[in-house]
Design a protein around this motif. Structure first.
Motif, PDB file in Angstrom:
ATOM      1  N   LEU B 241      45.585  52.342  59.394  1.00  0.00           N
ATOM      2  CA  LEU B 241      45.920  51.868  60.732  1.00  0.00           C
ATOM      3  C   LEU B 241      45.321  52.768  61.815  1.00  0.00           C
ATOM      4  N   GLN B 281      45.335  39.626  63.028  1.00  0.00           N
ATOM      5  CA  GLN B 281      45.686  40.863  62.348  1.00  0.00           C
ATOM      6  C   GLN B 281      45.030  42.074  63.001  1.00  0.00           C
ATOM      7  N   ALA B 285      47.133  45.071  64.529  1.00  0.00           N
ATOM      8  CA  ALA B 285      46.907  46.452  64.090  1.00  0.00           C
ATOM      9  C   ALA B 285      46.688  47.359  65.290  1.00  0.00           C
ATOM     10  N   GLN B 289      49.119  50.551  66.453  1.00  0.00           N
ATOM     11  CA  GLN B 289      48.726  51.963  66.575  1.00  0.00           C
ATOM     12  C   GLN B 289      49.653  52.697  67.533  1.00  0.00           C
TER      13      GLN B 289
END
Lengths: 458, 487
Positions: B241, B281, B285, B289
């Motif tokens: 990630l 996605q 993501a 973060q």
């Protein structure tokens, strides 16, 4: 007649033999029609023989049928037409054979009439016989729905009429009478009053039968109606004497109705329904009588989608409760909110039923806006800076059930205010300045209200 | 010159499906905005105020807005924890009567045993709370909160081995390939917090035993953004990630923007919906973060909270620490939070092994429910505790006064729930005196799933997805809502 084993034995050949007249007679008629269509007439001896065999086998079938019926395994009422039409068919078949010995001696009209009569009798008789053997709903049980509808559909006696909404239900008319209708009315109606009892008319039912009223309010033991349906099924006084006995649930309904005064006018809403009875009513009538939360009973038109969009732009997460419930669940998605933002909510103030302003910088006075949300049932104000003064704005929320105040600065002063919120069922006070005495005084003021503190007190 | 390229990437069926459903109306802008993207129901029409689920709105008002499922992988012994059977103690050591077992199948592990000696529990059972629920002394903390719990003692399943049974519980089918419960919830109801996935999985670290495959939180044939995302203890809670060294947030953003332009071209060309899923996605993501480190950093939790969840809760990766994380995720409106704790598969040495397991889970499970309650979160959160099947009433291997083992037993087991929409202090169903078969109100796994969906406001028969020519649902063609436990 005297029923012997041997007569029943012979009688049981009925289902075998009945097929012979059907075959012989139909074959003879088909050959006759086939020949009639030909130009050249010819006296076919097979037609005559066919009718003779048909007539003889019809007589045999009728005799077997009579013997079978005598065995007592079939209800007399259902047999009546099958029996006499069968005998009629045998007679008509003999007549047919006699008339058709020589086709030249019979008018064409009479010939066709007797043929048509035999075919119709065969069809009707066959169908009645089939119904006796397999049951009246056998033929159409798997028919396509439109066809079932055309013939009135199979009557489902195993379930009572299902009830939609609690509000319009009358206990006697819709619940008790439905049971009486299914199980008792066939012998206690306007045309037939066994024991002098007519259950079809409310007033006559209340008057009772030959020995007086059959229902004694509040007393199941003395109520003849209840006594009779709960006797041993072998007892000759047991009701109903024929057909399906009352089920457990049906008996429970009668018991509950009698114990609650056996009133013939009251609606279901006027009764307190104990939890076990809620289950019975759910099973028997498909009616959910658990008390509904306020948000489930409010009917509003759907909120305007533009207004919802306005609120979303103002930083609120807006969700509609369900596809058939247009109330709204709203949460402020950030930490910093202004009075102007909060006031935006007023455009849908009737629709808001769940509201979370938790973790925001909301101020006491701003709660005046929230106090206008008449259908609010759940309010989350945890981890805000509100104090007792803020609670003053919430006392007019007539349907508020759950109030989360954990981690706020409220004190014992708020306790009396909280007592004023009429429908409050749960209040969360962990991490506030409320003392444990204050919390218990609140809990004691209202047995319906659950005061939830932390693991180690408040 | 005609530059139009004949599009060979649509299958005939895809083309017909999509054009007839008006999917062509999808605009790029909405693809990039996950809220906008998800705010379309299955017909491609924009729903006025959905939260992005395929349903738009729940079928009916939800009692539960989020679920925390504490899955006890390996199958805890109901006979040593919840389902008190004095008869087994009385008949300890005797052979299990044939009239009880009636030739029902056993696993290959104990079917060959010369005898099946009845193993009564060696733990003390007592009744607790106003509800009088029986609990063994293995779970002192849970015993204290029984009045908040609803026990189902008549659960049964179809599978007799771990993986099929876990797969069955999580996806409604013993065969792999179907979406898990959390994925269905994500697909049907969408998100309440666009910065976090709808479905998060936490697995206790360093626990072994039966393998746990990630397909238990897989999306099956649903679009891939609905799969469960596993958060791990340690430096990288979600694998891959964080930005690689030398890449800062700004360049990451620029990179993603450029990537999206390329993906847009790709999607227009190929038309594969999985491209949309991938783009969603990427964006998720990017937002994670920021949001994930904030969740995983539990340093702001006060000491009394750590004390409540137990000493373990200070060690990242333990069940207790995961319970705190579960609460933090629930506070941020993650819809489906699933914990897995392995190690309950006690074929032998049960008395010692189960103590360890209970020590790891009892306090934190009870603490989680207590903590949610004091925060007012049981108002709309459901907690579930249970394994994939039960364990036998006879000993696998040798029975001694202090030691025995129990084999797999799908015929009956216990699970408990707490929270929104269900009755408190209730026990549903019962097993026979041997604890072998269900004798009252059997609850099948599909019934459990139907009830779970019902609490979330979803009619389990009406949340479907068409795949390979037929419409699938979580409960397949089974499942009835267990109305008795609904509050």
């Amino acid at each position: 007649m005297i029923v012997l084993d041997i007569t029943t034995f012979i009688g049981r050949f009925h289902p075998l033999i009945v097929h012979l007249p059907i075959g012989f007679l139909l074959l003879a008629i088909l050959i006759e029609w086939y020949q009639g269509s030909k130009a050249k007439k010819k006296n076919n001896s097979f037609i005559r023989v066919g009718w003779l065999l048909g007539a003889l086998s019809a007589i045999a079938a009728a005799i077997c049928g009579w013997l079978l019926a005598a065995s007592g395994n079939y209800p007399e009422a259902d047999i009546f037409w099958h029996r006499w039409l069968g005998i009629g068919l045998a007679i008509v078949a003999i007549a047919g054979w006699w008339l058709k010995r020589d086709s030249s001696k019979i008018s064409k009209l009479a010939n066709n009439a007797i043929t048509l009569l035999v075919v119709s009798l065969l069809l009707i008789e066959g169908h009645l016989g089939g119904n006796l053997t397999h049951g009246a709903d056998y033929l159409l049980a798997y028919a396509p729905k439109p066809i079932q509808k055309l013939f009135g559909g199979p009557e489902d006696k195993s379930t009572l009429p299902q009830l939609e909404s609690k509000d319009s239900v009358l206990v006697y008319d819709h619940m008790v009478y439905a049971i009486l209708e299914a199980k008792c009315l066939s012998c206690h109606n306007d045309n037939e009053q066994r024991g002098g009892l007519n259950m079809q008319q409310k007033t006559l039912f209340a008057e009772g039968g030959e020995n007086g009223p059959v229902v004694l309010a509040g007393n199941t033991v003395e109520s003849e109606l209840f006594r009779r349906v709960t006797l041993s099924q072998k007892n000759e006084k047991y009701m109903p004497p024929k057909g399906e006995p009352l089920t457990y649930d049906e008996i429970k309904i009668l018991e509950w109705w009698i114990n609650n005064g056996a009133d013939i006018e009251k609606s279901l809403n006027e009764h307190d329904i104990p939890v076990p009875m809620q289950q019975v009513i759910l099973r028997l009538y498909g009616l959910d009588t658990q008390p509904k939360a306020w948000y489930e009973s409010v009917n509003l038109p759907p909120a305007d989608s533009l207004q919802i969009e306005t609120l979303e732009k103002a930083g609120f997460r807006v969700k509609t409760l369900g596809q058939e419930n247009s109330l709204l669940d709203i949460k402020y998605s950030g930490k910093n909110i202004t009075l102007a933002q909060l006031q935006q909510l007023s455009i849908l103030k009737e629709h808001i039923t769940w509201l979370s302003l938790a973790n925001t910088n909301i101020e006491n006075d701003w709660l005046a806006v929230v106090g206008e949300f008449s259908n609010l049932t759940r309010l989350q104000l945890e981890k805000t800076n509100i104090t007792d003064q803020g609670i003053t704005h919430l006392t007019q929320l007539g349907h508020l059930e759950s109030l989360n105040l954990y981690g706020t600065n409220i004190t014992d002063t708020a306790i009396d205010l909280l007592k004023d919120i009429p429908e409050l069922k749960r209040v969360y006070l962990w991490g506030t300045k409320v003392s444990s005495e204050g919390a218990s005084s609140l809990a004691e003021s209202n047995t319906e209200l659950e005061v939830i503190g932390g693991i180690s007190g408040l | 010159m005609c530059t139009h390229k004949h599009n060979t990437n649509y299958s005939r069926r895809d083309f017909l499906t999509k054009t007839s459903l008006g999917m062509g109306a999808l605009s790029m802008a909405s693809m990039l905005d996950p809220m906008g993207l998800f705010a379309k129901d299955h017909s491609g029409l924009i729903t006025p105020n959905g939260s992005g689920g395929s349903l738009g709105k729940p079928h009916f008002p939800p009692k539960v807005k989020r679920v925390i499922y504490l899955f006890q992988s390996g199958a805890p012994s109901q006979l040593d924890l919840f389902d008190y059977k004095p008869l087994l103690q009385k008949m300890n050591g005797q052979d299990l009567p044939e009239s009880v077992q009636q030739g029902q199948r056993l696993t290959g592990m104990s079917a060959g045993q010369a005898s099946l000696p009845i193993a009564g529990t060696i733990f003390d059972f007592k009744q607790h709370g106003e509800s009088g629920a029986w609990m063994s002394d293995l779970m002192p903390h849970t015993s204290k909160i029984v009045d908040d719990l609803c026990f189902i003692k008549s659960m049964y399943t179809e599978a007799i081995n771990h993986d099929p049974a876990v797969t069955f519980f999580q996806t409604g089918s013993q065969l792999p390939g179907r979406p898990s419960i959390g994925s269905w919830v994500s697909y049907g109801l969408g998100t309440d917090n666009k910065n976090l996935p709808e479905f998060v999985v936490l697995v206790t670290k360093d626990k072994y035993g039966q393998p746990l495959y990630s397909r238990a939180w897989g999306n099956g044939f649903l679009p891939s953004q609905h799969q469960g995302v596993q958060f791990r203890a340690g430096k990288d809670p979600v694998l891959y990630l964080t930005n690689p060294p030398g890449v800062d947030e700004k360049s990451r953003r620029e990179q993603l923007d450029q990537l999206q332009k390329l993906e847009k071209i790709n999607h227009e060309d190929v038309g594969d919906p999985e491209i949309l899923a991938r783009m969603a996605q990427y964006e998720m993501a990017f937002r994670m973060q920021t949001s994930v480190p904030e969740i995983m950093d539990t340093s702001d939790e006060p000491d009394h909270i750590y004390d409540l969840y137990g000493e373990d809760s200070r060690k990242p990766g333990t069940f207790a620490a995961n319970c705190i994380l579960a609460r933090r995720l629930a506070e941020r409106d993650v819809k489906f939070i699933q914990l897995y704790h392995q190690g309950w598969d006690q074929h032998g040495n049960l008395p010692n092994a189960i103590k360890v397991q209970c020590k790891e889970t009892d306090q934190a499970s009870a603490a989680l429910i207590t903590d949610l309650k004091q925060r007012g979160m049981l108002e709309d959160t459901l907690v579930i505790w249970g394994g994939e099947f039960g364990r036998t009433n006879y000993s696998q291997g040798q029975l001694t006064p202090t030691n025995f083992g129990r084999d797999h037993h799908p015929k009956c087991f216990t699970l408990f729930m707490a929270g929104a929409g269900i009755k408190k202090g209730m026990t549903l169903g019962a097993t026979d005196d041997f604890g072998y078969n269900v004798v009252q109100r059997p609850v099948h796994v599909h019934d459990f799933q139907a009830t779970l969906m019902h609490l979330l406001g979803v009619d389990h028969e009406r949340l479907t997805f068409k795949f390979q020519g037929r419409r699938y649902r979580l409960t397949d063609v089974h499942g009835e809502v267990v109305k008795e436990i609904l509050a």
